[in-house]
Design a protein around this motif. Structure first.
Motif, PDB file in Angstrom:
ATOM      1  N   ASP A  29      43.817  44.183  33.543  1.00 34.25           N
ATOM      2  CA  ASP A  29      42.496  43.641  33.853  1.00 34.25           C
ATOM      3  C   ASP A  29      41.798  44.277  35.059  1.00 34.25           C
ATOM      4  OD1 ASP A  29      42.664  41.884  31.684  1.00 34.25           O
ATOM      5  OD2 ASP A  29      43.762  40.421  32.888  1.00 34.25           O
ATOM      6  N   LYS A  40      39.705  45.121  41.496  1.00 34.97           N
ATOM      7  CA  LYS A  40      39.798  43.830  40.800  1.00 34.97           C
ATOM      8  C   LYS A  40      38.540  43.066  41.157  1.00 34.97           C
ATOM      9  CE  LYS A  40      42.576  39.654  40.382  1.00 34.97           C
ATOM     10  NZ  LYS A  40      43.772  38.953  40.860  1.00 34.97           N
ATOM     11  N   PHE A  41      37.731  42.780  40.143  1.00 30.84           N
ATOM     12  CA  PHE A  41      36.438  42.141  40.352  1.00 30.84           C
ATOM     13  C   PHE A  41      36.519  40.650  40.077  1.00 30.84           C
ATOM     14  CE2 PHE A  41      32.231  40.927  38.599  1.00 30.84           C
ATOM     15  CZ  PHE A  41      31.511  41.073  39.762  1.00 30.84           C
ATOM     16  N   ASP A  42      35.915  39.870  40.969  1.00 33.72           N
ATOM     17  CA  ASP A  42      35.893  38.417  40.798  1.00 33.72           C
ATOM     18  C   ASP A  42      34.543  37.891  41.292  1.00 33.72           C
ATOM     19  OD1 ASP A  42      36.543  35.768  40.441  1.00 33.72           O
ATOM     20  OD2 ASP A  42      37.726  35.634  42.276  1.00 33.72           O
ATOM     21  N   GLY A  43      33.609  37.762  40.393  1.00 33.30           N
ATOM     22  CA  GLY A  43      32.283  37.285  40.773  1.00 33.30           C
ATOM     23  C   GLY A  43      31.463  38.380  41.413  1.00 33.30           C
ATOM     24  N   SER A  45      32.770  39.678  44.466  1.00 26.87           N
ATOM     25  CA  SER A  45      33.759  40.233  45.385  1.00 26.87           C
ATOM     26  C   SER A  45      34.726  41.150  44.639  1.00 26.87           C
ATOM     27  CB  SER A  45      34.523  39.076  46.026  1.00 26.87           C
ATOM     28  OG  SER A  45      35.551  39.550  46.838  1.00 26.87           O
ATOM     29  N   ALA A  46      35.149  42.212  45.297  1.00 23.09           N
ATOM     30  CA  ALA A  46      36.073  43.161  44.682  1.00 23.09           C
ATOM     31  C   ALA A  46      37.210  43.480  45.648  1.00 23.09           C
ATOM     32  CB  ALA A  46      35.342  44.445  44.314  1.00 23.09           C
ATOM     33  N   LYS A 125      38.671  44.254  50.787  1.00 23.64           N
ATOM     34  CA  LYS A 125      37.870  43.396  49.920  1.00 23.64           C
ATOM     35  C   LYS A 125      36.404  43.707  50.223  1.00 23.64           C
ATOM     36  CE  LYS A 125      41.293  39.785  49.424  1.00 23.64           C
ATOM     37  NZ  LYS A 125      41.649  38.378  49.595  1.00 23.64           N
ATOM     38  N   THR A 131      27.006  45.196  40.711  1.00 23.21           N
ATOM     39  CA  THR A 131      28.162  45.047  39.821  1.00 23.21           C
ATOM     40  C   THR A 131      28.118  46.004  38.638  1.00 23.21           C
ATOM     41  OG1 THR A 131      27.106  43.230  38.627  1.00 23.21           O
ATOM     42  CG2 THR A 131      28.560  42.642  40.466  1.00 23.21           C
TER      43      THR A 131
END
Length: 154
Positions: A29, A40-43, A45-46, A125, A131
């Motif tokens: 992922d 690793k992308f979350d919303g 934030s990476a 981070k 994005t």
């Protein structure tokens, strides 16, 4: 070989993805840059680090040059460096934005990159600006093929 076969059968039964690669692991992922960084992308934030393939080729990491929180990073540009017993390599950011956190543990334990490149060995981070930059990065299957082709050249 028997344990790999058993692991494949178990993964199949559990419906897990397993990549059979001789040199390193790839996490499904994540997104990957051709300079061997992962994101690793979350919303918005990476989390960014170097890949297992990269750390494997570098050898034992002995020092990590980290940026400061608040630093602006640009996709494809260097924000730090990793020094190993073999070489020193720039770390390029796979995304653009502002560094909101730095993995300070790497200052005293740079070997975390070797032992856990996708978890404890993360580097920064980033609060991303755009994005859509993620669309230019490789997925796990593309990165696996990229590494195999790159290694075949050497």
């Amino acid at each position: 070989m028997a344990s790999r076969l058993w692991a494949s059968k178990a993964a199949s039964y559990l419906r897990l993805s397993v990549f059979h690669r001789g040199f390193s692991s790839v996490v499904k992922d994540l997104k990957y840059a051709d300079s061997h960084e992962w994101v690793k992308f979350d919303g918005k934030s990476a989390v960014v680090g170097i890949t297992d393939h990269a750390q494997d080729h570098l050898g034992d990491v002995v020092y990590v040059e980290l940026p400061e929180a608040g630093t602006t990073v640009t996709q494809g540009s260097s924000f730090g460096a990793v020094e190993s017993v073999k070489a020193t390599s720039d770390i390029n950011s796979p995304v653009s934005g502002k560094v909101v956190e730095v993995n300070e543990k790497l200052s005293s334990s740079p070997g975390l990159i070797n032992g856990s490149p996708y978890e404890n060995g993360w580097i920064i981070k980033v609060e991303m600006n755009d994005t859509s930059e993620l669309n230019s990065l490789m997925d796990s299957e593309q990165y696996t093929k990229f590494c195999e082709e790159e290694d075949a050249k050497h």
